[in-house]
Design a protein around this motif. Sequence first.
Motif, PDB file in Angstrom:
ATOM      1  N   VAL A  60      -8.361  -4.638  -4.336  1.00 61.05           N
ATOM      2  CA  VAL A  60      -7.345  -3.721  -4.828  1.00 61.05           C
ATOM      3  C   VAL A  60      -6.616  -4.398  -5.969  1.00 61.05           C
ATOM      4  O   VAL A  60      -6.273  -5.577  -5.886  1.00 61.05           O
ATOM      5  CB  VAL A  60      -6.368  -3.353  -3.696  1.00 61.05           C
ATOM      6  N   VAL A  72      -9.741   0.475   5.137  1.00 62.38           N
ATOM      7  CA  VAL A  72      -8.999  -0.739   4.763  1.00 62.38           C
ATOM      8  C   VAL A  72      -7.712  -0.311   4.059  1.00 62.38           C
ATOM      9  O   VAL A  72      -7.508   0.881   3.797  1.00 62.38           O
ATOM     10  CB  VAL A  72      -9.837  -1.683   3.867  1.00 62.38           C
ATOM     11  N   VAL A  73      -6.879  -1.283   3.745  1.00 67.47           N
ATOM     12  CA  VAL A  73      -5.595  -1.036   3.063  1.00 67.47           C
ATOM     13  C   VAL A  73      -4.845   0.126   3.730  1.00 67.47           C
ATOM     14  O   VAL A  73      -4.414   1.073   3.065  1.00 67.47           O
ATOM     15  CB  VAL A  73      -5.785  -0.774   1.548  1.00 67.47           C
ATOM     16  N   ALA A  97       0.814  -1.227   0.000  1.00 68.04           N
ATOM     17  CA  ALA A  97       0.000   0.000   0.000  1.00 68.04           C
ATOM     18  C   ALA A  97       0.842   1.269   0.000  1.00 68.04           C
ATOM     19  O   ALA A  97       0.295   2.364   0.020  1.00 68.04           O
ATOM     20  CB  ALA A  97      -0.953  -0.002   1.181  1.00 68.04           C
ATOM     21  N   ARG A 115     -15.680   1.807   6.426  1.00 66.98           N
ATOM     22  CA  ARG A 115     -14.540   1.560   7.309  1.00 66.98           C
ATOM     23  C   ARG A 115     -13.231   1.662   6.546  1.00 66.98           C
ATOM     24  O   ARG A 115     -13.194   1.545   5.320  1.00 66.98           O
ATOM     25  CB  ARG A 115     -14.670   0.183   7.969  1.00 66.98           C
ATOM     26  N   VAL A 120      -2.770   3.118  -4.776  1.00 65.22           N
ATOM     27  CA  VAL A 120      -3.761   2.049  -4.702  1.00 65.22           C
ATOM     28  C   VAL A 120      -4.822   2.237  -5.793  1.00 65.22           C
ATOM     29  O   VAL A 120      -5.393   3.311  -5.941  1.00 65.22           O
ATOM     30  CB  VAL A 120      -4.406   2.035  -3.296  1.00 65.22           C
ATOM     31  N   ALA A 124      -2.977  -6.384   6.408  1.00 64.69           N
ATOM     32  CA  ALA A 124      -2.674  -5.043   5.899  1.00 64.69           C
ATOM     33  C   ALA A 124      -3.688  -4.588   4.855  1.00 64.69           C
ATOM     34  O   ALA A 124      -3.821  -3.402   4.612  1.00 64.69           O
ATOM     35  CB  ALA A 124      -1.270  -5.022   5.310  1.00 64.69           C
ATOM     36  N   ASP A 125      -4.418  -5.514   4.237  1.00 61.48           N
ATOM     37  CA  ASP A 125      -5.392  -5.074   3.231  1.00 61.48           C
ATOM     38  C   ASP A 125      -6.792  -4.932   3.834  1.00 61.48           C
ATOM     39  O   ASP A 125      -7.318  -3.827   3.939  1.00 61.48           O
ATOM     40  CB  ASP A 125      -5.372  -5.983   1.994  1.00 61.48           C
ATOM     41  N   THR A 126      -7.390  -6.042   4.275  1.00 59.28           N
ATOM     42  CA  THR A 126      -8.772  -5.966   4.778  1.00 59.28           C
ATOM     43  C   THR A 126      -8.863  -5.414   6.196  1.00 59.28           C
ATOM     44  O   THR A 126      -9.910  -4.897   6.585  1.00 59.28           O
ATOM     45  CB  THR A 126      -9.424  -7.355   4.749  1.00 59.28           C
ATOM     46  N   GLY A 127      -7.792  -5.542   6.978  1.00 59.95           N
ATOM     47  CA  GLY A 127      -7.777  -4.978   8.328  1.00 59.95           C
ATOM     48  C   GLY A 127      -9.005  -5.355   9.143  1.00 59.95           C
ATOM     49  O   GLY A 127      -9.635  -4.508   9.767  1.00 59.95           O
ATOM     50  N   ASP A 128      -9.331  -6.641   9.156  1.00 56.65           N
ATOM     51  CA  ASP A 128     -10.535  -7.065   9.884  1.00 56.65           C
ATOM     52  C   ASP A 128     -10.307  -7.226  11.387  1.00 56.65           C
ATOM     53  O   ASP A 128     -11.257  -7.256  12.164  1.00 56.65           O
ATOM     54  CB  ASP A 128     -11.066  -8.369   9.291  1.00 56.65           C
ATOM     55  N   PHE A 129      -9.080  -7.385  11.825  1.00 62.38           N
ATOM     56  CA  PHE A 129      -8.738  -7.494  13.257  1.00 62.38           C
ATOM     57  C   PHE A 129      -9.448  -8.665  13.936  1.00 62.38           C
ATOM     58  O   PHE A 129      -9.850  -8.556  15.082  1.00 62.38           O
ATOM     59  CB  PHE A 129      -9.107  -6.194  13.999  1.00 62.38           C
ATOM     60  N   ALA A 183     -14.350  -3.446  11.700  1.00 62.14           N
ATOM     61  CA  ALA A 183     -13.335  -2.734  12.475  1.00 62.14           C
ATOM     62  C   ALA A 183     -13.053  -1.379  11.848  1.00 62.14           C
ATOM     63  O   ALA A 183     -13.038  -1.248  10.635  1.00 62.14           O
ATOM     64  CB  ALA A 183     -12.049  -3.556  12.540  1.00 62.14           C
ATOM     65  N   MET A 242     -18.063  -8.564  12.145  1.00 61.14           N
ATOM     66  CA  MET A 242     -17.651  -7.350  12.857  1.00 61.14           C
ATOM     67  C   MET A 242     -16.970  -6.418  11.861  1.00 61.14           C
ATOM     68  O   MET A 242     -16.197  -6.867  11.030  1.00 61.14           O
ATOM     69  CB  MET A 242     -16.659  -7.670  13.966  1.00 61.14           C
TER      70      MET A 242
END
Lengths: 256, 326
Positions: free
Chosen positions: A27, B135-136, A14, B133, A18, A125-130, B118, B116
Amino acid sequence: MTNPLVCVKRVVDATSEVVLTEDAQGVDGRYAGFTTSAHEECAVELAVRIAADGGAATVVTLGDDDAVEQLRAALAVGCAAATHVVADPQAFGPADVAREIAAVVRDHEAAGTPHELVLLGNDAADTGDFQVGIRLAYELGWPVVNGVSTVSVADGEVTATGSGPDGHETFRLPLPAVVTVLEGGVEPRYPSVPGRMKAKKAPIEERRPTADPVGPSRVRLVLPPPSPSTVQVLGEGPASAPAVVDLFEQLGVLAR
Amino acid sequence: MIVVLVEVTPTGEVVETSREAMTFARDLAAAGGGVPIDAVVVGHPDDALVGTLASYGARRVHALTGAAYDSFSGAAWAAGLMAVRERAGAVVVTAAGTSRGNEVLAHVAARSALPMAANVVSFSSLSPFTVTRQVVGGAALEEMSLSQRPAIFTLAGHAVEAAPAATAGAGELVVETPDVADADLLARVISTEEPEPDLSGNLKSARVVVGAGRGAGSAEGFDDLLELAELLDASLGVSRVVTSLGWRPHHEQVGQTGSRISPDLYIPCGISGAIQHWAGCSSAKTILAINTDPDAPMVTKATHAVIGDLHEIIPAVNAEIRRRRA
Ligand SMILES: Cc1cc2nc3c(=O)[nH]c(=O)nc-3n(C[C@H](O)[C@H](O)[C@H](O)COP(=O)(O)OP(=O)(O)OC[C@H]3O[C@@H](n4cnc5c(N)ncnc54)[C@H](O)[C@@H]3O)c2cc1C
Ligand SMILES: Nc1ncnc2c1ncn2[C@@H]1O[C@H](COP(=O)(O)O)[C@@H](O)[C@H]1O
């Protein structure tokens, strides 16, 4: 002897510009290039160090054919085995990914090579869903420690430390366990030349997903609107120092 | 009803990002026709804390207490939060997108077999409930549908400005002692090292802030920047990369998971200007970016910029200040 499993994801780099795919579901990495995130590189490093007690670290990814590159990168720095769940990662939501990784853990156990510890990144690092690590823990019925930067194993227990809101925290719990990692606690090693050679030839276990994905709850991706720049460039290099200090004088921040 | 997990500082104050989450919850509640908001805290809150949460619109303040809550466990916090939410039949469970907030809500989501979201920054529709939200790393945004109940999401730090409610909530304190299974206590904090003193107050109120990012190069790369801060009577603010790598303490971090600053002048040096950093510094009146890359977002968003190596520019600036003062 510890045989950790470490989960890595092929993600777009990133730091370059992008661009979205035509369907706005992901992406387009053609221009950006791909990488493994810093959190996951640290997770790989921790897995390799933990396995140095006579065990073996296995790396796993769920991704398309090209994700082999990320598996080979982990093999080159000391992972002993690799598993590739071949699937379109964009069609898999966090619960799907957790279910597939849990299936890998169970199948490896059934095949006589159990993992007592699974390491993941804290967030992709892409979807960042945690959440993949935590969902995985519930799939397996194991405890999970989140967002730590050091991890070690001794006497059937894992000790992990990280910085929390009230100070530096320590967790200690019995194996098996899931741990998600934040960068900063260890320095990922560079691959050696023999490491790279070995990684090129290492066999990779290929498998298909165990179920159709439920999918992410994504409607679409959007790019933030570009903001027109009105920056005034004062100059280049040290020669701009007088212009900088002029600005300080104008703003009245130099007086004392 | 909306349930908000609220975090409290060691000195007993509501953390800023939790006040933001309360504020966002109020906007959501208003859009939904005035649904009530309940706050959930861990430990025994004092009157002042309950009062603050009431001023942010809390109808009730549920306090999770008992031995299970003596030290942090994500699963135990989630168990308590879910007990409150089930009893009240909440339609939304939310928290600030901090390390704790994201962790505990991911537990809630996994235990409920629900999605969920985030790091939400806004919502665009109530039916179907749709949020936007990050992302990236903030380079893109995702619209995500949370149509099942409860909707579970965390709010990105500083996505909204914290503001008390026009009419305070009743703020009724409800002490809870949830049953927590032993399995939920396996992964709990066994010790916490005395934190570094939190000096972020100085940073937040500073008129001038000198910023430093990865471009500083190493923990040893801060001498000139600290000297500039000294010369300008400024505070030092840093990016998350700098705190993650242990170059500087966390209380100096600016951004979504750090402080929000609004100085007259911010001088970010070697900081790329990722959206999460920008969230903490966008209200600076003047921004002078110093960066080797003329296309770095921090440069294009700044009011002023100097292109080049901070390790050459900052010493020259310091020398110029000293020369003019002599
Ligand atoms: C959920 C979440 C929360 C986050 N919260 C925060 C937060 O609160 N605060 C925060 O800062 N980040 C946060 N981040 C991280 C953020 O996305 C970026 O990764 C981070 O801000 C980048 O830090 P940086 O600018 O120092 O480093 P980089 O992005 O690596 O940028 C370094 C910059 O320095 C320049 N440079 C290099 N060498 C020199 C030199 N010698 N002289 C001058 N310039 C040089 C480069 O051109 C580049 O622009 C968060 C991320 C996530 C996913
Ligand atoms: N497709 C994938 N393959 C392997 N590991 C993954 C995948 N997606 C997520 N993970 C792991 O789960 C962590 C958290 O991801 P997320 O919950 O999506 O932010 C990542 O840092 C990875 O370690």
